[in-house]
Design an enzyme around this catalytic site. Structure first.
Site, PDB file in Angstrom:
ATOM      1  N   LYS A   1       0.889  -1.172   0.000  1.00  0.00           N
ATOM      2  CA  LYS A   1       0.000   0.000   0.000  1.00  0.00           C
ATOM      3  C   LYS A   1       0.923   1.217   0.000  1.00  0.00           C
ATOM      4  O   LYS A   1       0.847   2.089   0.874  1.00  0.00           O
ATOM      5  CB  LYS A   1      -0.932  -0.051   1.226  1.00  0.00           C
ATOM      6  CG  LYS A   1      -2.078   0.946   1.205  1.00  0.00           C
ATOM      7  CD  LYS A   1      -3.137   0.652   0.156  1.00  0.00           C
ATOM      8  CE  LYS A   1      -4.131   1.801   0.056  1.00  0.00           C
ATOM      9  NZ  LYS A   1      -5.130   1.602  -1.007  1.00  0.00           N
TER      10      LYS A   1
ATOM     11  N   ASP B   1      -5.431  -3.217  -2.557  1.00  0.00           N
ATOM     12  CA  ASP B   1      -6.844  -3.173  -2.957  1.00  0.00           C
ATOM     13  C   ASP B   1      -7.007  -3.728  -4.378  1.00  0.00           C
ATOM     14  O   ASP B   1      -7.911  -4.518  -4.654  1.00  0.00           O
ATOM     15  CB  ASP B   1      -7.435  -1.758  -2.809  1.00  0.00           C
ATOM     16  CG  ASP B   1      -6.567  -0.665  -3.394  1.00  0.00           C
ATOM     17  OD1 ASP B   1      -5.401  -0.935  -3.766  1.00  0.00           O
ATOM     18  OD2 ASP B   1      -7.042   0.488  -3.481  1.00  0.00           O
TER      19      ASP B   1
ATOM     20  N   ASP C   1      -2.707 -12.099   5.545  1.00  0.00           N
ATOM     21  CA  ASP C   1      -3.777 -12.778   6.279  1.00  0.00           C
ATOM     22  C   ASP C   1      -5.071 -12.698   5.472  1.00  0.00           C
ATOM     23  O   ASP C   1      -5.758 -13.704   5.268  1.00  0.00           O
ATOM     24  CB  ASP C   1      -3.958 -12.110   7.652  1.00  0.00           C
ATOM     25  CG  ASP C   1      -5.080 -12.730   8.449  1.00  0.00           C
ATOM     26  OD1 ASP C   1      -5.159 -13.980   8.483  1.00  0.00           O
ATOM     27  OD2 ASP C   1      -5.890 -11.981   9.030  1.00  0.00           O
TER      28      ASP C   1
ATOM     29  N   ASP D   1      -6.950 -15.787   2.728  1.00  0.00           N
ATOM     30  CA  ASP D   1      -8.305 -16.338   2.897  1.00  0.00           C
ATOM     31  C   ASP D   1      -9.097 -16.210   1.592  1.00  0.00           C
ATOM     32  O   ASP D   1      -9.810 -17.129   1.197  1.00  0.00           O
ATOM     33  CB  ASP D   1      -9.066 -15.615   4.021  1.00  0.00           C
ATOM     34  CG  ASP D   1      -9.015 -16.373   5.340  1.00  0.00           C
ATOM     35  OD1 ASP D   1      -7.980 -17.035   5.585  1.00  0.00           O
ATOM     36  OD2 ASP D   1      -9.987 -16.297   6.113  1.00  0.00           O
TER      37      ASP D   1
HETATM   38  C1  IPM Z   1      -4.126 -17.202  10.092  1.00  0.00           C
HETATM   39  C2  IPM Z   1      -5.059 -16.858  11.218  1.00  0.00           C
HETATM   40  C3  IPM Z   1      -4.252 -16.236  12.346  1.00  0.00           C
HETATM   41  C4  IPM Z   1      -3.653 -14.952  11.809  1.00  0.00           C
HETATM   42  C5  IPM Z   1      -5.050 -15.969  13.647  1.00  0.00           C
HETATM   43  C6  IPM Z   1      -5.701 -17.228  14.154  1.00  0.00           C
HETATM   44  C7  IPM Z   1      -4.181 -15.362  14.714  1.00  0.00           C
HETATM   45  O1  IPM Z   1      -6.088 -16.031  10.771  1.00  0.00           O
HETATM   46  O2  IPM Z   1      -3.192 -18.010  10.312  1.00  0.00           O
HETATM   47  O3  IPM Z   1      -4.317 -16.687   8.989  1.00  0.00           O
HETATM   48  O4  IPM Z   1      -4.289 -13.899  11.836  1.00  0.00           O
HETATM   49  O5  IPM Z   1      -2.500 -15.012  11.375  1.00  0.00           O
HETATM   50 MG    MG Z   2      -6.092 -15.729   8.686  1.00  0.00          MG
END
Ligand code: IPM
Ligand code: MG
Length: 356
Positions: A190, A222, A246, A250
């Site tokens: 960023k 973004d 993080d 996901d």
């Molecule tokens: C991940 C999880 C962790 C993070 C949490 C559980 C602390 O979301 O491994 O991605 O934020 O790193």
């Molecule tokens: Mg995570």
């Protein structure tokens, strides 16, 4: 080959049983020792990362980690919450390089919420810096707001920071990983707003001078989030900081339709590693025998490849997983009409059978 087995909470123990079963079936002289972590660590020893567990993790060559967290621990003070176990292990073991592959198995193309043509054949690798950034930066806390229109009120604050050496070492990991793939790195930052990430961009560009054979592109976070859902196959290796990594990892996991399939590795400078599924502890389905053990089994394969240098055994596990998918076996999270629904244990047994 000493492995610390840390099953944790929720579905952790169930999925770990299956991964241990697969490791045992390989016929290698592994020494496996189990310890409690997360809510289970708190329940047994009053701390999510008990001293005895940390000692075992330190002594072992690798850590196989299930998942932590359960509703009953949500109200504990932050320092005692299950998440502190994984954050503490990352910090104490110096696991700065987090590798999160997002691969779409052809058999599961229909499981993604995206159109099959957008995701089929997807194979990207997210490399997330894991021990720096706003996750660990100090100072942090709640204080009296020193200035501005809210002066005198309470404010929460954290510190985003990256040292040059931290950026350099994760950039090297990314460029070296790209050399074993399609030789393209996208560094996500960023830089248009944050000093920390302008600095990140400058240092990554500097490290890149040592890797003329790898293509480097910089992208704002973004835009990267948008491109990940628009045209994810354009990426090869993405490298980014702890917080952005993080979130993006996901999103990338969901491109594949099932987070229950994705392994991850967190490595130190000497390839000692902690291996864990990318998903969480799923307390809502814990104890029901329906959780997908494949991400944990595939994490064990990553462990064999990265920490123990046993690629042929890692290949064996990965081939066995492909075989059970081809056989049509599916845990509920990846079930589609026309396939056979199986539970956690049956899935583990099928992988063991497919190893032979
Ligand atoms: C991940 C999880 C962790 C993070 C949490 C559980 C602390 O979301 O491994 O991605 O934020 O790193
Ligand atoms: Mg995570």
């Amino acid at each position: 080959m000493k492995i610390a087995i840390l099953p944790g909470d929720g579905i952790g123990p169930e999925i770990m049983n299956e991964a241990v079963k697969v490791l045992e079936a390989l016929g290698e002289p592994f020494e496996m020792e189990t310890a409690q972590v997360g809510g289970a660590g708190y329940a047994a020893h009053g701390h999510p990362l008990p001293d005895s567990t940390l000692k075992l993790a330190n002594e072992a060559d690798a850590v196989l980690f299930g998942a932590v967290g359960d509703y009953q621990y949500d109200r504990l003070e932050r320092a005692l919450r299950p998440e502190q176990a994984i954050l503490g292990l990352r910090r104490e073991l110096g696991l700065f390089a987090n590798l999160r592959p997002a691969i779409l198995y052809p058999e599961l193309a229909g499981a993604s919420t995206l159109k099959p043509e957008v995701v089929s054949g997807l194979d990207i690798l997210i490399i997330r810096e894991l021990t720096g950034d706003i996750y660990f930066g100090k100072p942090r806390g709640v204080r009296e707001c020193p200035d501005g229109p809210f002066k005198g009120q309470r404010e929460g604050f954290d510190t985003m920071r990256y040292a040059e050496g931290e950026i350099r070492r994760i950039a090297h990991v990314a460029f070296q990983a790209a050399r074993k793939r399609d030789r393209r790195v996208t560094s996500v930052d960023k830089a248009n707003v944050l000093e920390t990430f302008q600095f990140w961009r400058d240092i990554v560009s500097d490290v890149h001078k040592e890797y003329a054979d790898v293509e480097l592109e910089h992208m704002y976070v973004d835009n990267a989030a948008m491109q990940l859902v628009r045209a994810p196959k354009k990426f090869d290796v993405l490298v980014t900081g702890n917080m952005f990594g993080d979130i993006l990892s996901d999103a990338a996991a969901m491109l594949t339709g099932s987070i229950g399939m994705l392994p991850s590795a967190s490595l130190d400078a000497n390839n000692k590693g902690l291996y864990e599924p990318s998903h969480g502890s799923a307390p809502d389905i814990a104890g029901k025998g329906v959780a997908n053990p494949l991400a944990t089994i595939l994490s064990a394969a990553m462990m064999l490849r990265f920490t123990f240098g046993r690629s042929e055994q890692a290949d064996r596990i990965e081939a066995a997983v492909k075989r059970v998918l081809a056989q049509g076996l599916r845990t509920p999270d990846i079930y589609e009409a026309g396939t056979s629904k199986v539970g956690t244990r049956e899935m583990g047994d099928a992988v063991v059978a497919a190893l032979q």
